[in-house]
Design a protein around this motif. Sequence first.
Motif, PDB file in Angstrom:
ATOM      1  N   LEU A  20       3.766   9.013  -4.220  1.00 43.05           N
ATOM      2  CA  LEU A  20       4.263  10.314  -3.782  1.00 43.05           C
ATOM      3  C   LEU A  20       5.732  10.539  -4.122  1.00 43.05           C
ATOM      4  O   LEU A  20       6.183  11.681  -4.192  1.00 43.05           O
ATOM      5  N   GLN A  21       6.455   9.460  -4.351  1.00 47.74           N
ATOM      6  CA  GLN A  21       7.867   9.606  -4.733  1.00 47.74           C
ATOM      7  C   GLN A  21       7.996  10.189  -6.137  1.00 47.74           C
ATOM      8  O   GLN A  21       8.905  10.963  -6.427  1.00 47.74           O
TER       9      GLN A  21
ATOM     10  N   ALA B 213       5.664  15.877   3.249  1.00 45.47           N
ATOM     11  CA  ALA B 213       6.925  16.070   2.530  1.00 45.47           C
ATOM     12  C   ALA B 213       6.712  16.278   1.042  1.00 45.47           C
ATOM     13  O   ALA B 213       7.416  17.078   0.410  1.00 45.47           O
ATOM     14  N   ALA B 214       5.730  15.576   0.465  1.00 46.73           N
ATOM     15  CA  ALA B 214       5.558  15.593  -0.991  1.00 46.73           C
ATOM     16  C   ALA B 214       4.465  16.527  -1.479  1.00 46.73           C
ATOM     17  O   ALA B 214       4.467  16.930  -2.641  1.00 46.73           O
TER      18      ALA B 214
ATOM     19  N   ILE C  91       2.186   7.759   6.498  1.00 46.23           N
ATOM     20  CA  ILE C  91       1.588   8.373   5.315  1.00 46.23           C
ATOM     21  C   ILE C  91       1.369   9.874   5.533  1.00 46.23           C
ATOM     22  O   ILE C  91       1.472  10.671   4.600  1.00 46.23           O
ATOM     23  N   VAL C  92       1.100  10.281   6.784  1.00 46.39           N
ATOM     24  CA  VAL C  92       0.929  11.708   7.075  1.00 46.39           C
ATOM     25  C   VAL C  92       2.257  12.440   6.885  1.00 46.39           C
ATOM     26  O   VAL C  92       2.318  13.521   6.288  1.00 46.39           O
ATOM     27  N   LYS C  93       3.317  11.838   7.363  1.00 48.09           N
ATOM     28  CA  LYS C  93       4.649  12.435   7.162  1.00 48.09           C
ATOM     29  C   LYS C  93       5.006  12.496   5.683  1.00 48.09           C
ATOM     30  O   LYS C  93       5.602  13.473   5.216  1.00 48.09           O
TER      31      LYS C  93
ATOM     32  N   PRO D  22       1.176  18.680  -6.439  1.00 46.56           N
ATOM     33  CA  PRO D  22       0.598  17.449  -7.000  1.00 46.56           C
ATOM     34  C   PRO D  22      -0.427  16.810  -6.074  1.00 46.56           C
ATOM     35  O   PRO D  22      -1.246  15.998  -6.506  1.00 46.56           O
ATOM     36  N   LEU D  23      -0.398  17.200  -4.785  1.00 51.09           N
ATOM     37  CA  LEU D  23      -1.324  16.599  -3.827  1.00 51.09           C
ATOM     38  C   LEU D  23      -1.630  17.589  -2.712  1.00 51.09           C
ATOM     39  O   LEU D  23      -0.738  18.290  -2.221  1.00 51.09           O
ATOM     40  N   TYR D  24      -2.913  17.644  -2.340  1.00 46.29           N
ATOM     41  CA  TYR D  24      -3.350  18.481  -1.221  1.00 46.29           C
ATOM     42  C   TYR D  24      -4.100  17.607  -0.222  1.00 46.29           C
ATOM     43  O   TYR D  24      -4.887  16.737  -0.614  1.00 46.29           O
TER      44      TYR D  24
END
Length: 339
Positions: free
Chosen positions: A107-108, A137-138, A131-133, A17-19
Motif C-alpha cells: 500500500l505504500q 489511507a491508501a 490494516i484497516v487504517k 489502486p485499491l477498493y
Amino acid sequence: MDAKTAVKDIKQGKISPLYVLYGSEKFRMNEFAALLEAQLIAKEDRDFAVIPFDLSETPVQAVVEEAETVPFMVERKLLLVRDASLFTAGKENAKLEHRVEVLNEYLQRPAEFSVIVFMVNHDKLDERKKIVKAVKAAGTVLAFNPLGADELLRWVEKGIRERGCSAAPGTAEALIANAGTGLQGLSGEMDKLCLFAGTGGTVDPAAVESLVHRGTEQNVFTLVEDIANLRLDKALNTLYELLKQREEPIKIAALIARQFRMILQVKDLSALSYSQGQIASQLGLHPYAVKIAGEQARKFGSERLRTILSALADLDYQMKTGGVDKVMGLEMFMLRLGA
C-alpha cells in the motif's frame, strides 16, 4: 466517500489502486465490481486481466505478488478478492497464514497497472486493526448496507425505467410486498415484468399480482396488513392460500406472531424517539420493513398488541398439545381479531 461518489469518479477515470467493499448488500457490491470491471477492462481482455481470489483458499501475500507482476498482453489488470475476513473482527482461517504486513508494504507503493478489490461480506470493519487504517489511507473504502425505505422504492422505479418501461403508481410498493426486499430477487422480477410489458410499456400493480409469486413470509405480511386494515375476508383468503400450499399451521402462527412482535417493538422504539435507521439496526431488520411496521403500529395500541401476542402464545401451546384443531385455531384467532 460513498458509493455514488466513487462511481462518478470511476466514470471520470479517477481510479483508486485499491477498493475495500463491505456490508450486507452483496448485490450492490457485485454491481459496483462489475461497473469497475467494465470501465477498466475491455471485454475481449477479461480472460487475461480479471483475476479472482478467495482468501479462504489463498493467502493475501499471493494477491500482492500477483498485483506486483506486470500484466500479460494487457495494460491493466483487476484483482477481485473475496472472503476478505482479515479486515473484520471474525476469526481468520487457521489453515492459512495471511501475512498482512506484505499488503501493508504494498500500500505504500501500489503498482500502477493493478487495481485490487477486496469484497468483505460483513456489516462493519474492525477499526482497531492497523490494516484497516492503512487501506483507508491508501485506497477507497465503501459501505454497502441495505437501502433505506424511500431509497429502495426509488431503486425499483429506476430499475424499471432502465429496462425500458415505466412504473404505474403503487407498482414499486406492490413489487416489494410480493418479492421482499432482496435486491437480487427484485432485479429478476423486474426483468420478468418488463419483458411482459414490452419496451415502452407500463408495469402496474395488477401485473405484479399476476406474475410475481409471494413467498410464505410475504403472504403472512399481507395477512397481517389486511388484519390491521380490518379486511378479514382477504386475510382469511390468504390463510387458505397458505394452507393450500401445505404450509404448516404452527409455522403460520409463528410467522404471524413474529410480525406482531416486530410491530410492537417498532412502536415502543418509535415512542423513545428512535429513527427508522436506528430501529432497523437495533432489531436487525431492513429499513423498509421498519417503515411498514411503523405504519401498521399506528393502527394498534401497545396493550392491544400485547394481548394479541399473548393470544398467539396460547394458540401455539394449544396447537402443539392437541388442545385445538390447528386450522380451526388459526381461523378462530383471526375471527376474534376482526370482531
